[in-house]
Design a protein around this motif. Structure first.
Motif, PDB file in Angstrom:
ATOM      1  N   GLY A 244      50.078 -40.300  11.329  1.00 13.84           N
ATOM      2  CA  GLY A 244      49.074 -41.248  10.829  1.00 13.84           C
ATOM      3  C   GLY A 244      47.666 -40.872  11.259  1.00 13.84           C
ATOM      4  O   GLY A 244      46.718 -40.955  10.470  1.00 13.84           O
TER       5      GLY A 244
ATOM      6  N   THR B 270      44.864 -39.673   8.610  1.00 13.51           N
ATOM      7  CA  THR B 270      43.630 -40.465   8.529  1.00 13.51           C
ATOM      8  C   THR B 270      42.406 -39.557   8.588  1.00 13.51           C
ATOM      9  O   THR B 270      41.476 -39.698   7.794  1.00 13.51           O
ATOM     10  CB  THR B 270      43.578 -41.504   9.663  1.00 13.51           C
TER      11      THR B 270
ATOM     12  N   CYS C 116      47.460 -47.071   3.981  1.00 17.99           N
ATOM     13  CA  CYS C 116      48.045 -47.842   5.073  1.00 17.99           C
ATOM     14  C   CYS C 116      48.702 -49.115   4.541  1.00 17.99           C
ATOM     15  O   CYS C 116      49.831 -49.455   4.911  1.00 17.99           O
ATOM     16  CB  CYS C 116      46.969 -48.189   6.095  1.00 17.99           C
TER      17      CYS C 116
ATOM     18  N   TYR D 155      52.727 -49.901   4.732  1.00 19.41           N
ATOM     19  CA  TYR D 155      53.142 -51.100   5.460  1.00 19.41           C
ATOM     20  C   TYR D 155      53.922 -52.038   4.539  1.00 19.41           C
ATOM     21  O   TYR D 155      54.946 -52.596   4.927  1.00 19.41           O
ATOM     22  CB  TYR D 155      51.907 -51.798   6.025  1.00 19.41           C
TER      23      TYR D 155
END
Length: 104
Positions: free
Chosen positions: A40, A44, A61, A65
């Protein structure tokens, strides 16, 4: 924020599905979570360098999720799945243990 609701449910669910092995199951799941945390951070940085905006980062994200929450909702169970075998040896499914108890 809202991730606390998710974490508390996942940790409690470990005890529900494998009461005798919840510690090992939690350790294994946290090991995989570490890989997700590392990837992650890398992704990013890559997305921000590519777009120079956090809009894409937050969109990805949110999508990840949401997919995880949906998968957990559809496939998660609160029923006991694994228990220790007779005498605390081995690991058997709860269904096999129930069948053995019915047989005598």
């Amino acid at each position: 924020g809202c991730a606390g609701f998710n974490i508390s449910g996942v940790i409690a669910n470990m005890i529900d599905i494998a009461p005798d092995h919840a510690g090992q199951l939690l350790g294994l799941s946290n090991t995989f979570a570490i890989f997700a945390g590392v990837l992650g951070n890398i992704s990013t940085g890559w997305l921000w360098e590519l777009r120079r905006s956090f809009d894409t980062v937050f969109s990805v994200c949110f999508a990840m999720y949401s997919a995880g929450a949906l998968t957990y909702h559809l496939l998660g169970t609160g029923e006991v799945v694994f228990v220790s075998g007779p005498g605390g040896k081995g690991c058997v499914t709860a269904e096999a243990m129930a069948a053995a108890e019915r047989e005598g």
